[in-house]
Enzyme design. Structure first.
Site, PDB file in Angstrom:
ATOM      1  CD  GLU A  22      11.815   4.806  -3.535  1.00  0.00           C
ATOM      2  OE1 GLU A  22      10.013   4.740  -3.380  1.00  0.00           O
ATOM      3  OE2 GLU A  22      12.695   4.743  -2.689  1.00  0.00           O
ATOM      4  N   GLY A 113       1.153  12.192  -1.493  1.00  0.00           N
ATOM      5  CA  GLY A 113       1.936  12.928  -0.659  1.00  0.00           C
ATOM      6  C   GLY A 113       2.283  13.329   0.640  1.00  0.00           C
ATOM      7  CD  GLN A 192       6.400   2.975   4.312  1.00  0.00           C
ATOM      8  OE1 GLN A 192       7.190   2.401   3.458  1.00  0.00           O
ATOM      9  NE2 GLN A 192       5.935   4.182   4.203  1.00  0.00           N
TER      10      GLN A 192
END
Length: 590
Positions: A22, A113, A192
């Protein structure tokens, strides 16, 4: 043309372990320029795919799309663009999807988000069509069919909306929502970050207990450890458990020695990888790189999962098979370029680094949820209320303020009285350090970087100041030959910048160290590009704080007045032999 992640994973041999990276859009233009070179180097490590983050409300839309297109078109990488749906104009969302499609990008990571700051102290979404990530998944699939392969997020230790909910953190509670996202069309899952392999193994059992989730690709997310403070802050923000044995090792080591902390981080992640591979609970790993490469390369090397794709990519570039791994050693064609920004230091690092800024790259935030923010800072109605908040932070009575969510360092105690006096006189300090000359690098207050070195630092202080006080102080700073400063404020929503230096693009190293067998290391740099970036961010934080309160309330109007009339000033005293010079200069002239 980029391929879909779902198909790439399905085509791999059963015994093959893949990895992905990422990246986030850097805060500065020079950081963005340097990320281009970093992406090219890291592409030689052979990731199966890369993902590019998306700032809250589309705040990084143009940069995110630019980087995604670079990865897909120029580097030939299978690319996944993050998209968030809350607090974002649908036109921006539609434009992003069209641009991604036109660039041949086939993969989207659909996220809700962060909830926006609501006027009534709770989340109020502006667009009823997109309340949750599942709404974005459904929208993309209905509009584009199978063109986009859509990924979603999962939380091995449970999703936490706020700190107040952390006691009820549970992956079992999240399970119905994850099933719903898969039923809506999600094709893969990225988790996560976590630091406890046993927690993930239990999570995998939970997923496989659900027929809808048993076959979907799930990629565990891992974040390499670069510094001790970043490690602790990351774990806190993600509500991730740190295993007891890691806590014990940290307690018995010098956490100011970044090399030792990195080595422990490599050991931790390599152990996680070995344990998960042995348990056969995953086929690959997703690395939250923080736009840094050396730590990732070390983990890939030490865990032994450097893929055959990496060898093929290296041969294509005419590079020996092992040379890409020299990134981890800081040697060879790739390694030297990889280590120039090894010592990250948040926004006081090198603004030319792709990793410059906060640890997540998602943009400015209050660091805490609305309820917690109100508990910490109350509802200020006067300037004195805000002054009291800053002073309580300096005395460590208040560990978090809107601009800082970490406890102040030990060296702040050396100038605590001066900082308190500055704040009492209306200069609200947000960053500072005392002077230090040739201090041993293992000193308990000043030390960093390990034993055997000497560290140096110039005194500096950064503060918000009202206009009338600034007009009084500025001429005195201009008269002192040992002082330079940057000043910024907002006019009609646009940032204004002034520098006492006449040179464009000036830079000031204010902390540096000299160590055996190393070049001089500069860890803290104050420069024009980083200051202007922080000016915009710091004033946007005032606006975020304001939005905790109802419009036209005393607190909202006070904060807006501060936003409109205050200056942000960063003052550097270049005589690092003089421990009191900066503080005497400021305090006798306000």
């Amino acid at each position: 043309m980029s391929r879909t992640i779902k198909h790439l994973i399905s085509e791999l041999p059963d015994d093959h372990t893949f990895y992905s990276f990422e990246f986030f859009p850097p805060k500065t233009q020079s950081g963005l320029d340097n990320l281009t070179a970093r992406l090219e180097r890291m592409s030689r490590l052979g990731p199966l795919f890369v993902t590019i983050t998306w700032g809250a409300g589309g705040s990084t839309a143009s940069k995110s799309l630019e980087i995604a297109e670079l990865c897909s078109r120029d580097l030939g990488l299978t690319t996944c663009l993050h998209l968030t749906c809350t607090n974002m104009d649908q036109a921006v969302l539609d434009d992003a999807l069209e641009q991604a499609k036109n660039a041949g990008i086939r993969n989207i990571l659909a996220l809700r988000g962060d909830p926006p700051r609501g006027e009534e102290y709770h989340w109020v979404n502006n667009d009823s069509q997109f309340q949750h990530a599942v709404d974005l998944v459904r929208y993309i699939k209905e509009k584009y069919g199978e063109w986009f392969c859509v990924g979603v997020a999962a939380y091995p230790e449970g999703h936490v909306e706020s700190e107040a909910d952390s006691e009820n953190q549970s992956p079992e509670k999240d399970l119905p929502y994850l099933v719903e996202k898969v039923k809506a069309g999600a094709d893969f899952i990225i988790t996560q970050l976590f630091f406890d392999a046993d927690k993930y193994i239990e999570f995998d059992k939970l997923l496989k207990s659900q027929p809808e989730l048993a076959e979907i690709p799930v990629v565990p997310g891992l974040m390499p450890v670069n510094t001790y403070q970043t490690f602790l802050r990351t774990a806190r923000l993600a509500h991730a458990t740190i295993p007891k044995e890691i806590h014990q090792k940290l307690e018995n080591m010098d956490t100011d020695d970044d090399d030792k902390v990195k080595a422990l981080g490599v050991e931790l992640l390599s152990s996680i990888i070995h344990k998960l591979r042995a348990a056969k609970v995953c086929r690959g790993f997703h690395f939250y790189t923080l736009n840094l490469e050396k730590a990732v390369a070390k983990v890939l090397e030490y865990s032994g999962i450097v893929s055959e794709e990496a060898a093929a990519v290296q041969q294509t570039h005419g590079i020996p098979k092992t040379e890409a791994l020299q990134v981890s050693a800081g040697k060879g064609l790739l390694g030297r370029e990889a280590t120039w920004d090894d010592f990250t230091n948040g926004r006081f690092g090198n603004s030319r680094s792709p990793a410059y800024g906060e640890i997540d790259g998602y943009g400015p935030t209050l660091h805490v949820d609305n309820k917690r923010a109100l508990e910490l800072w109350g509802s200020p109605k006067t300037v004195k209320d805000i002054t009291d908040m800053f002073i309580r932070h300096i005395t460590n009575e208040l560990t978090i303020i809107p601009w800082n969510d970490q406890q102040l360092s030990a060296e702040t105690a050396l100038i605590q009285e001066e900082l308190i006096e500055m704040n009492e006189k209306g200069l609200w300090t947000v960053a500072s350090q005392p002077a230090g000359n040739c201090v041993r690098s293992d000193d308990k207050i000043y030390g960093w970087g390990g034993k055997g070195g000497r560290v140096f630092q110039k005194a500096f202080v950064e503060f918000f100041v009202p206009h009338n006080v600034w007009l009084k102080l500025k001429p005195k700073l201009d008269e002192d030959p040992d002082v330079t400063y940057y000043e910024g404020h907002m006019e009609n929503g646009r940032g204004v910048f002034y520098s006492s230096l006449r040179d464009d693009k000036s830079a000031n190293a204010v902390t540096w160290g000299v160590f055996p067998n190393k070049e001089i290391v500069q860890t803290t740099i104050i420069e024009e590009e980083s200051f202007t970036s922080w000016r915009d961010e710091s004033f946007s934080i005032w606006q975020q704080w304001k939005h905790l309160y109802p419009p036209k309330s005393p607190s909202a109007e006070l904060i807006q007045q501060i936003y409109d009339t205050y200056h942000l000033v960063s003052v550097i005293h270049h005589d690092f032999f003089n421990e009191t010079g900066l503080w005497q200069l400021i305090l006798k002239n306000i």
